[in-house]
Design a protein around this motif. Sequence first.
Motif, PDB file in Angstrom:
ATOM      1  N   GLY A 133       2.983   6.038  16.990  1.00 44.12           N
ATOM      2  CA  GLY A 133       3.051   6.421  15.582  1.00 44.12           C
ATOM      3  C   GLY A 133       2.729   5.298  14.621  1.00 44.12           C
ATOM      4  O   GLY A 133       2.903   5.438  13.416  1.00 44.12           O
ATOM      5  N   ARG A 134       2.289   4.155  15.152  1.00 40.71           N
ATOM      6  CA  ARG A 134       1.787   3.004  14.379  1.00 40.71           C
ATOM      7  C   ARG A 134       2.875   2.240  13.644  1.00 40.71           C
ATOM      8  O   ARG A 134       2.950   1.041  13.724  1.00 40.71           O
ATOM      9  N   ARG A 135       3.693   2.934  12.847  1.00 43.77           N
ATOM     10  CA  ARG A 135       4.832   2.314  12.155  1.00 43.77           C
ATOM     11  C   ARG A 135       4.425   1.112  11.297  1.00 43.77           C
ATOM     12  O   ARG A 135       5.139   0.101  11.253  1.00 43.77           O
ATOM     13  N   VAL A 136       3.281   1.198  10.635  1.00 44.90           N
ATOM     14  CA  VAL A 136       2.917   0.130   9.701  1.00 44.90           C
ATOM     15  C   VAL A 136       3.824   0.211   8.480  1.00 44.90           C
ATOM     16  O   VAL A 136       4.467   1.236   8.221  1.00 44.90           O
ATOM     17  N   PHE A 137       3.884  -0.880   7.719  1.00 47.87           N
ATOM     18  CA  PHE A 137       4.648  -0.885   6.473  1.00 47.87           C
ATOM     19  C   PHE A 137       3.721  -0.382   5.367  1.00 47.87           C
ATOM     20  O   PHE A 137       2.836  -1.110   4.920  1.00 47.87           O
ATOM     21  N   GLY A 161      -5.956   6.967   9.932  1.00 52.77           N
ATOM     22  CA  GLY A 161      -5.147   6.851  11.152  1.00 52.77           C
ATOM     23  C   GLY A 161      -5.685   5.806  12.106  1.00 52.77           C
ATOM     24  O   GLY A 161      -4.927   5.005  12.678  1.00 52.77           O
ATOM     25  N   GLY A 162      -6.999   5.776  12.286  1.00 52.10           N
ATOM     26  CA  GLY A 162      -7.598   4.787  13.170  1.00 52.10           C
ATOM     27  C   GLY A 162      -7.406   3.370  12.662  1.00 52.10           C
ATOM     28  O   GLY A 162      -7.126   2.447  13.440  1.00 52.10           O
ATOM     29  N   GLU A 163      -7.532   3.196  11.351  1.00 48.75           N
ATOM     30  CA  GLU A 163      -7.337   1.869  10.758  1.00 48.75           C
ATOM     31  C   GLU A 163      -5.880   1.426  10.883  1.00 48.75           C
ATOM     32  O   GLU A 163      -5.597   0.248  11.155  1.00 48.75           O
ATOM     33  N   GLN A 164      -4.949   2.363  10.716  1.00 50.65           N
ATOM     34  CA  GLN A 164      -3.535   2.016  10.876  1.00 50.65           C
ATOM     35  C   GLN A 164      -3.231   1.604  12.314  1.00 50.65           C
ATOM     36  O   GLN A 164      -2.423   0.698  12.559  1.00 50.65           O
TER      37      GLN A 164
END
Length: 234
Positions: free
Chosen positions: A84-88, A137-140
């Motif tokens: 789920g990436r979980r970026v800020f 999404g791909g960038e994240q």
Amino acid sequence: MLKIENLHVYYGGIHALRGINMEVADGQIISLIGANGAGKSTTLKAIMSLVGKPEGYIEFNSVDISKMNTRDVVKQGIVLCPEGRRVFPDLTVDENLTMGSYLRKDKADIKKDREWVYELFPRMKEREWQLAGTLSGGEQQMLAVGRALMARPKLLMLDEPSLGLAPLIIKDIFEIIKEINNSGVNVLLIEQNAKAALEISDFAYVMETGTITMSGSGRELLNDDRVRSAYLGE
């Protein structure tokens, strides 16, 4: 490198991991494949001390990490890039990368690693000051992997890096995983895209309902009729 012996995890009355044994050898990409709910993510969380009171033994580079807290596991050189990436979302790309190096003090090497991440992911360099929440999404996913690399892991654990991504982006992600491994970072990969995972793996394990049911080289499992029927849609 990493050795797991007789690992059990319980969630209330659910026996999620049932005495699994597995190893990650130095220099390799190891995949863990299986259906949803098989226990793959729980395995990674147990390694990172993100589940309560697992039973069993986990060793990394001859050090017992079974009872360490998550911060100390990271200090040993194990980093998880979560599903789920979980970026800020409200931080920029560059600020997200800075968060990945939170436990480090070696400023010169942090700068070099940031440059390396931007070489791996040129698109991130182009969006250096863009808010992470506005990325595709791909960038994240690229940012999440880059952020994990900023911790300078000896073992990078990736949980479903291709989930929800377009086929061309998936191809890019797997090429980058190979490049990361070639640079000296060991990789433990969880993937529902079993074919793509096995194609780049030196060794792989198949997990079903909390147990390891099969193991072998990526090529061996790709050619195994049981794996082809259950996970490759053949």
